[in-house]
Enzyme design. Structure first.
Site, PDB file in Angstrom:
ATOM      1  N   HIS A 186       0.841  -1.208   0.000  1.00 17.28           N
ATOM      2  CA  HIS A 186       0.000   0.000   0.000  1.00 17.28           C
ATOM      3  C   HIS A 186       0.876   1.258   0.000  1.00 17.28           C
ATOM      4  O   HIS A 186       0.614   2.213  -0.740  1.00 17.28           O
ATOM      5  CB  HIS A 186      -0.871   0.050   1.263  1.00 17.28           C
TER       6      HIS A 186
ATOM      7  N   VAL B 237       3.911  -6.146  -4.898  1.00 15.78           N
ATOM      8  CA  VAL B 237       4.965  -6.046  -3.884  1.00 15.78           C
ATOM      9  C   VAL B 237       4.927  -7.332  -3.057  1.00 15.78           C
ATOM     10  O   VAL B 237       3.864  -7.751  -2.593  1.00 15.78           O
ATOM     11  CB  VAL B 237       4.739  -4.816  -2.970  1.00 15.78           C
TER      12      VAL B 237
HETATM   13  P1  AMP Z   1      -6.719  -3.347  -0.591  1.00 15.24           P
HETATM   14  O1  AMP Z   1      -6.544  -2.483   0.614  1.00 15.24           O
HETATM   15  O2  AMP Z   1      -6.319  -4.754  -0.391  1.00 15.24           O
HETATM   16  O3  AMP Z   1      -8.066  -3.163  -1.236  1.00 15.24           O
HETATM   17  O4  AMP Z   1      -5.682  -2.806  -1.665  1.00 15.24           O
HETATM   18  C1  AMP Z   1      -5.642  -1.459  -2.034  1.00 15.24           C
HETATM   19  C2  AMP Z   1      -4.786  -1.321  -3.270  1.00 15.24           C
HETATM   20  O5  AMP Z   1      -3.482  -1.824  -2.992  1.00 15.24           O
HETATM   21  C3  AMP Z   1      -5.307  -2.122  -4.460  1.00 15.24           C
HETATM   22  O6  AMP Z   1      -5.088  -1.378  -5.649  1.00 15.24           O
HETATM   23  C4  AMP Z   1      -4.464  -3.370  -4.432  1.00 15.24           C
HETATM   24  O7  AMP Z   1      -4.307  -3.984  -5.696  1.00 15.24           O
HETATM   25  C5  AMP Z   1      -3.150  -2.801  -3.952  1.00 15.24           C
HETATM   26  N1  AMP Z   1      -2.309  -3.834  -3.341  1.00 15.24           N
HETATM   27  C6  AMP Z   1      -2.608  -4.604  -2.267  1.00 15.24           C
HETATM   28  N2  AMP Z   1      -1.598  -5.460  -2.018  1.00 15.24           N
HETATM   29  C7  AMP Z   1      -0.650  -5.240  -2.964  1.00 15.24           C
HETATM   30  C8  AMP Z   1       0.616  -5.807  -3.268  1.00 15.24           C
HETATM   31  N3  AMP Z   1       1.133  -6.778  -2.547  1.00 15.24           N
HETATM   32  N4  AMP Z   1       1.287  -5.315  -4.329  1.00 15.24           N
HETATM   33  C9  AMP Z   1       0.771  -4.323  -5.084  1.00 15.24           C
HETATM   34  N5  AMP Z   1      -0.415  -3.754  -4.858  1.00 15.24           N
HETATM   35  C10 AMP Z   1      -1.117  -4.192  -3.809  1.00 15.24           C
END
Ligand code: AMP
Length: 282
Positions: free
Chosen positions: A37, A176
């Protein structure tokens, strides 16, 4: 850094920033921030001169038997992390701020929402498309950053923006990973020690697929069968889906080409559903 739950306050702040000539980047999240994030937020700052992060566990995108009630939260720590990264506005709406009584609109991106996660989680992507449309309308960002970890979501948002002429430039961010390869996820916090070890099978599967592709294997079914074998041989795993797809259309491919993607959802220990995907290239 401003922290606000009110959409009106957010809109007023954005208006002021735009008047001063700022370009706005938005990073939509559900909180419980990890390094992934934070990396999205840093990337957002490379594009816009002001960064808005939304933190909202969106009930519309959770099914009845899913983990809405237990989704991990750490509001104070999240705010501290966002502040350190240099976020300008942390938007933390309550459900009624985004879905007041009488709310009844749903945004649907049809075909792209059907397969993969959409099959496991009916209605999930309508919830995503609806909340992202609302966030885009509130912030009217110049840029919005989304992670490739949720690859289907990224494809759906790209389609949504194009179909509805939203005028937001979508910036994809690479996955990531932890040092051993596990894709970072807020849901990794559900894993106990043994499950955390098992969870590596997703990344190992991606590496195996990449090796096979590099060595000349082009038949999707052969690669999928080997990767399935690897994942199924790990303790207490259930493959929700495992496919090789065209990165643009998300359609399954029979013969794998450079730029296609292996994509999967695997449930670990009967309860933690994890996603991962990886580009296949020569
Ligand atoms: P979330 O809080 O899980 O809804 O994620 C918020 C944003 O962070 C979304 O665009 C996800 O795709 C991105 N995201 C979450 N985990 C990762 C990761 N490990 N690598 C890249 N982007 C991530």
């Amino acid at each position: 850094m401003k922290i606000q739950s009110s959409p009106t306050e957010l809109q007023a702040w954005v208006k002021k920033q735009k008047k001063q000539g700022h370009k706005i980047s938005l990073v939509p999240t559900m909180g419980f921030f990890h390094a992934g994030h934070l990396s999205l937020m840093r990337m957002a700052a490379q594009y816009g001169s002001k960064v808005v992060v939304s933190l909202f566990v969106n009930p519309l995108q959770f099914g009845e038997n899913e983990d809405l009630a237990s989704y991990p939260q750490a509001r104070a720590e999240d705010a501290q992390k966002a502040r350190l990264v240099g976020v300008d506005f942390l938007f933390v709406p309550e459900n009624e701020d985004l879905y007041p009584p009488g709310f009844q609109t749903e945004v649907m991106v049809k075909e792209l929402s059907c397969g993969l996660c959409g099959q496991d989680r009916p209605g999930h992507f309508n919830g995503v498309a609806t909340v992202v449309s609302k966030l885009f309308n509130l912030v009217r960002p110049d840029y919005a950053v989304f992670g490739e970890k949720d690859f289907q979501q990224l494809a759906i948002i790209n389609r949504l923006v194009e179909d509805l002429n939203m005028g937001v430039k979508i910036i994809p961010h690479p996955i990531v990973r932890e040092e051993d390869g596990l894709a970072m996820s807020s849901r990794n916090s559900y894993l106990d020690k043994a499950e955390r070890k098992t969870a590596l099978c997703l990344y190992k599967g991606i590496c195996l697929a990449r090796d096979m592709f590099k060595q000349g294997e082009r038949e999707s079914s052969v690669i999928i069968s080997q990767v399935s074998k690897l994942i199924n041989s790990s303790d207490n795993t259930k493959i929700n889906y495992l496919d090789i797809i065209n990165s643009r259309t998300l359609e399954s491919v029979e013969m794998v080409k450079d730029g296609d993607r292996i994509i999967m959802a695997v449930t670990i220990g009967g309860k933690v559903r994890l996603l991962d995907n990886g580009l296949l290239s020569e």
